[in-house]
Design a protein around this motif. Sequence first.
Motif, mmCIF file in Angstrom:
data_model
loop_
_atom_site.group_PDB
_atom_site.id
_atom_site.type_symbol
_atom_site.label_atom_id
_atom_site.label_comp_id
_atom_site.label_asym_id
_atom_site.label_seq_id
_atom_site.Cartn_x
_atom_site.Cartn_y
_atom_site.Cartn_z
ATOM 1 N N GLU A 119 -13.741 6.269 2.221
ATOM 2 C CA GLU A 119 -12.605 6.978 2.812
ATOM 3 C C GLU A 119 -11.706 6.020 3.577
ATOM 4 O OE1 GLU A 119 -14.536 9.991 5.077
ATOM 5 O OE2 GLU A 119 -15.218 11.096 3.295
ATOM 6 N N GLY A 120 -12.309 5.011 4.232
ATOM 7 C CA GLY A 120 -11.499 4.013 4.918
ATOM 8 C C GLY A 120 -10.674 3.186 3.959
ATOM 9 N N VAL A 121 -11.279 2.766 2.849
ATOM 10 C CA VAL A 121 -10.536 2.020 1.833
ATOM 11 C C VAL A 121 -9.384 2.870 1.304
ATOM 12 C CG1 VAL A 121 -10.661 0.906 -0.429
ATOM 13 C CG2 VAL A 121 -12.571 0.661 1.186
ATOM 14 N N ASN A 122 -9.657 4.120 1.020
ATOM 15 C CA ASN A 122 -8.627 4.998 0.455
ATOM 16 C C ASN A 122 -7.527 5.307 1.454
ATOM 17 O OD1 ASN A 122 -9.780 5.145 -2.090
ATOM 18 N ND2 ASN A 122 -11.135 6.834 -1.505
ATOM 19 N N ALA A 123 -7.871 5.335 2.743
ATOM 20 C CA ALA A 123 -6.830 5.527 3.758
ATOM 21 C C ALA A 123 -5.834 4.381 3.690
ATOM 22 C CB ALA A 123 -7.461 5.621 5.143
ATOM 23 N N TYR A 124 -6.331 3.172 3.450
ATOM 24 C CA TYR A 124 -5.407 2.044 3.312
ATOM 25 C C TYR A 124 -4.605 2.145 2.021
ATOM 26 C CZ TYR A 124 -3.521 -2.607 2.721
ATOM 27 O OH TYR A 124 -2.659 -3.661 2.528
ATOM 28 N N ILE A 125 -5.275 2.481 0.924
ATOM 29 C CA ILE A 125 -4.570 2.596 -0.357
ATOM 30 C C ILE A 125 -3.470 3.656 -0.273
ATOM 31 C CG2 ILE A 125 -4.851 3.306 -2.776
ATOM 32 C CD1 ILE A 125 -7.626 1.988 -2.709
ATOM 33 N N ASP A 126 -3.751 4.749 0.413
ATOM 34 C CA ASP A 126 -2.761 5.817 0.533
ATOM 35 C C ASP A 126 -1.531 5.371 1.318
ATOM 36 O OD1 ASP A 126 -4.335 7.548 -0.894
ATOM 37 O OD2 ASP A 126 -5.198 8.530 0.869
ATOM 38 N N GLN A 127 -1.720 4.405 2.222
ATOM 39 C CA GLN A 127 -0.610 3.976 3.076
ATOM 40 C C GLN A 127 0.160 2.788 2.512
ATOM 41 O OE1 GLN A 127 -2.152 3.178 7.001
ATOM 42 N NE2 GLN A 127 -2.977 5.242 7.277
ATOM 43 N N ILE A 128 -0.411 2.125 1.517
ATOM 44 C CA ILE A 128 0.201 0.884 1.053
ATOM 45 C C ILE A 128 1.439 1.171 0.213
ATOM 46 C CG2 ILE A 128 -1.150 0.660 -1.076
ATOM 47 C CD1 ILE A 128 -1.393 -2.329 -0.486
ATOM 48 N N SER A 129 2.479 0.412 0.450
ATOM 49 C CA SER A 129 3.712 0.548 -0.323
ATOM 50 C C SER A 129 3.725 -0.453 -1.468
ATOM 51 C CB SER A 129 4.916 0.281 0.586
ATOM 52 O OG SER A 129 4.922 -1.082 1.011
ATOM 53 N N SER A 130 4.671 -0.292 -2.371
ATOM 54 C CA SER A 130 4.794 -1.249 -3.475
ATOM 55 C C SER A 130 5.040 -2.653 -2.957
ATOM 56 C CB SER A 130 5.927 -0.832 -4.410
ATOM 57 O OG SER A 130 5.652 0.417 -5.006
ATOM 58 N N ALA A 131 5.799 -2.771 -1.887
ATOM 59 C CA ALA A 131 6.094 -4.085 -1.320
ATOM 60 C C ALA A 131 4.839 -4.749 -0.768
ATOM 61 C CB ALA A 131 7.146 -3.959 -0.228
ATOM 62 N N GLN A 132 3.908 -3.950 -0.227
ATOM 63 C CA GLN A 132 2.706 -4.504 0.396
ATOM 64 C C GLN A 132 1.587 -4.789 -0.582
ATOM 65 O OE1 GLN A 132 2.202 -1.182 3.108
ATOM 66 N NE2 GLN A 132 2.639 -2.506 4.871
ATOM 67 N N LEU A 133 1.715 -4.379 -1.824
ATOM 68 C CA LEU A 133 0.645 -4.604 -2.805
ATOM 69 C C LEU A 133 0.312 -6.086 -2.905
ATOM 70 C CD1 LEU A 133 1.377 -2.417 -5.963
ATOM 71 C CD2 LEU A 133 -0.600 -2.260 -4.446
ATOM 72 N N PRO A 134 -0.975 -6.446 -2.970
ATOM 73 C CA PRO A 134 -1.337 -7.836 -3.221
ATOM 74 C C PRO A 134 -0.635 -8.368 -4.469
ATOM 75 C CG PRO A 134 -3.273 -6.604 -2.573
ATOM 76 C CD PRO A 134 -2.167 -5.599 -2.728
ATOM 77 N N VAL A 135 -0.298 -9.658 -4.430
ATOM 78 C CA VAL A 135 0.556 -10.233 -5.458
ATOM 79 C C VAL A 135 -0.094 -10.152 -6.844
ATOM 80 C CG1 VAL A 135 -0.300 -12.603 -5.186
ATOM 81 C CG2 VAL A 135 2.053 -12.204 -5.960
ATOM 82 N N GLU A 136 -1.423 -10.163 -6.934
ATOM 83 C CA GLU A 136 -2.079 -10.094 -8.242
ATOM 84 C C GLU A 136 -1.760 -8.780 -8.951
ATOM 85 O OE1 GLU A 136 -4.723 -12.799 -5.701
ATOM 86 O OE2 GLU A 136 -3.637 -10.909 -5.437
ATOM 87 N N TYR A 137 -1.655 -7.686 -8.201
ATOM 88 C CA TYR A 137 -1.260 -6.409 -8.823
ATOM 89 C C TYR A 137 0.129 -6.520 -9.432
ATOM 90 C CZ TYR A 137 -5.096 -3.842 -6.522
ATOM 91 O OH TYR A 137 -6.322 -3.375 -6.112
ATOM 92 N N LYS A 138 1.012 -7.230 -8.748
ATOM 93 C CA LYS A 138 2.387 -7.350 -9.227
ATOM 94 C C LYS A 138 2.468 -8.220 -10.479
ATOM 95 C CE LYS A 138 4.045 -6.743 -4.492
ATOM 96 N NZ LYS A 138 4.774 -7.325 -3.347
ATOM 97 N N ILE A 139 1.725 -9.315 -10.481
ATOM 98 C CA ILE A 139 1.740 -10.204 -11.642
ATOM 99 C C ILE A 139 1.120 -9.521 -12.859
ATOM 100 C CG2 ILE A 139 0.867 -12.387 -12.577
ATOM 101 C CD1 ILE A 139 1.014 -13.516 -9.724
ATOM 102 N N LEU A 140 -0.010 -8.821 -12.632
ATOM 103 C CA LEU A 140 -0.718 -8.167 -13.728
ATOM 104 C C LEU A 140 -0.187 -6.766 -14.019
ATOM 105 C CD1 LEU A 140 -4.317 -9.363 -12.827
ATOM 106 C CD2 LEU A 140 -2.910 -10.145 -14.739
ATOM 107 N N ASN A 141 0.727 -6.294 -13.170
ATOM 108 C CA ASN A 141 1.472 -5.061 -13.413
ATOM 109 C C ASN A 141 0.568 -3.819 -13.475
ATOM 110 O OD1 ASN A 141 3.745 -3.478 -13.869
ATOM 111 N ND2 ASN A 141 3.571 -3.683 -16.107
#
Length: 807
Positions: A158-180
């Motif tokens: 639930e703690g991990v998901n609380a962070y995922i729920d709050q994260i914006s596209s700008a805050q995504l770790p760069v690997e998510y952006k590169i791997l799309n």
Amino acid sequence: MKYFSFIFVLLITLALGYFASVPIGPAPPMGPLMDPNHGFWQNMYSEDEIAEDEIAIPGLQGTVSVTYDENLIPHIFAQNEEDLYRVQGYVTAQHRLWQMEFQTMAAAGRISEIVGPVALELDRMTRRKGLAYGAELGLAYLKEKDPETLKLVEAYAEGVNAYIDQISSAQLPVEYKILNYRPEKWSGYKSLLLLKYMSDMLVGDRDLEYSNLRKILGEELLNKLFPEFPVDNDPVIEADKVWDFEPIQVSKPDSLNFPNDELVIDPLPQPEEGTGSNNWAVSGKKTKNGYPILANDPHLSLNLPSLWYSMQLSTPGHLVKGATLPGALGVISGFNENIAWGVTNATKDARDWYKITFKDETRGSYKYGESWRDSEFRIEEIQIKGQESYIDTVVYTHYGPVVYDKTFKSERQDINFALKWTVHEGSNEQKTFLMMNKAKNHADYNAALDNYTAPAQNFVFASKSGDIAMRIQGKFAVKWKEQGKFFMDGSDPRMEWKEYIPNAHNPSTLNPERGFVSSANQHPVDPSYPYYVFDNSYEHYRNRRLNNRLREMENITVDDMKALQFDDYYLHAAEALPVMINLLGSYLPNDESAKKYMQELKSWDFYADPNQKGPTLFSSWWSKTYSEIWKEWAEFGVPVVRPSNYQTVKLLKEEPASQIFDWGNSASVETASDHVKKGFELMVEEMKKWEEDEGDYAWANFKRTKIQHLVPQFNSFSVENVYTGGGSGILNATGSRHGASWRMVVELGPEIQAFGIYPGGQSGNPGSKFYANFISKWANGEYLNFNLRKPDDSDASLFITTFVSKP
């Protein structure tokens, strides 16, 4: 200019994504990736620059304070355990979300979803080994037998998901952006899957290769080249240990027939030979201050982000600090206000293979004794980025999954081989660490370990009360001699595991007379231990160097233990090089370089320090000689394992004229001397070419230690050519891609003194100054002060964040 280097390397990485010879999947859309408001530019930060004073997350029962020290190590202070692990999940995800998800997707056989068909065969094998199946059984085990642990595991999720729920596209770790792609929700199942992934990383078996060698060499020569106990056995549990239990009796059944085929399938990946881990504890009677000192340095792949994430976890009932695994609860190797503990891999064969006889092509039933048992089928849908899913059908027997069959790796042989592995039996390793984090004494330590199944580990222990201990813990079958050493016939019930060694019978020791306990992946026991113990990969050098030093040392200090973790003495070379020089005799190529190399070898002190040239020359000479000795084995045409370095040196020294050294397909009769001479010639060739192409052949330049990003193609996020010594078979077991993934030294006095370091940084963001800032200290054998913090300690704080409940 502040982020120029980061921008530069990121652009290189993007170019690799487009043009690498081994593609990692479809190139990402360039618009979103380059968007200044959402793309990689937004990852150019360090965590202290975006720190928040207060964060609200659902489910908290009280306020939780997190103090970050100057190295971005969080110290979490909660009023209860549910809040503690909920915030541990959130904080870990803040800094390591991509790593957590990537590793669990690898464990589940889902990498093709991220990178496309290049990972399909890897995913198929992962599914067929049954890691996800094992995690499902683990979750079912918690639901049925331990709802309290399950509640904490779910709080973490639930703690991990609380962070995922709050994260914006700008805050995504760069690997998510590169791997799309975007993160998916975390779950308790994923935390358990991570622990199964560790089992897979650390376990090995050589049933396939030993079966082939048994057929090719015969049992007599096999046993000579691969003795189950080495002559210089210096085991984990002291050799004079008296076993005070009545063992379960087992005997080898008469007239057993092992499958006698030569097996041509590719074996599963094995842990890299020569790497491993060390741990030890010395009692107060051997230390300067009179307090126990514990040390632990597990050796694993050197990766970025680091395998470990350092934290302190605190409630009113306990404070614990050390190395955590991102995705798992609690501290894995660490200490609290009363005890310290650490782990090394126990390298005990816990994975066996059975040849399955199916009734017909449907594989709906298989022979077991005089009857037929029904098979089960598990449909594995592997989603592939940019393509249709791949459907794989895995047959499950009561032994476990049929990993190899007509649909997988069967081009050269009609096969059906099932894997028997304790990972598939339902277990609760997570509880071990939750209990260990709060343990106060030796009894608590033992109670925690009673929950632990796999992978088998050597758990070292020390306490403020003065105790030191070692226990080899796992779930081990009671086996008759050689059971599981070779492929077994699954249709013969006598080949079956019948029962398990009781926890109380697992090898252990408490306060031995010698004043220390230690392990370095060597044989766990001497031959007096009443159960059959076997593994192919036992270590023969680090353990003897470690034990010899601990026997010699008195008035030991914390600094002595740090130096021992960083010890570069090359025992293998010290034992092998004089033998090789003797076998070389007066022979020396008429070459000035050859004379120079020999002089450098003769003057070498056997320390593999980074500036030394001796270890480079020896490493090359030994590698060439070893390959020459066993080169003919490549012509067997089937997978085999070659004799260990230790056994090869023994043969060179004691039987240089043995027929073992004679190649059967040549007209002349070869001896050990011939192979050593040829190896020297090849070493001279290699080193002359190295000097021409690369220049300096000092050990660090030749070894080229690299801390590599988890996606190898993201080379720009790696750190190359780390200047450090050590190597395989050395206490400082730092090779080119493996080494001390975590070093910890703890003195258990009235005020605990603790030190730790790992090769990376707290952040998973390559744009952060905390991404790789520990590496230079680690490479130099330096440590961070790792003492416990109290809630009111504010010295050297980077920032403080308060977590409150979100309505």
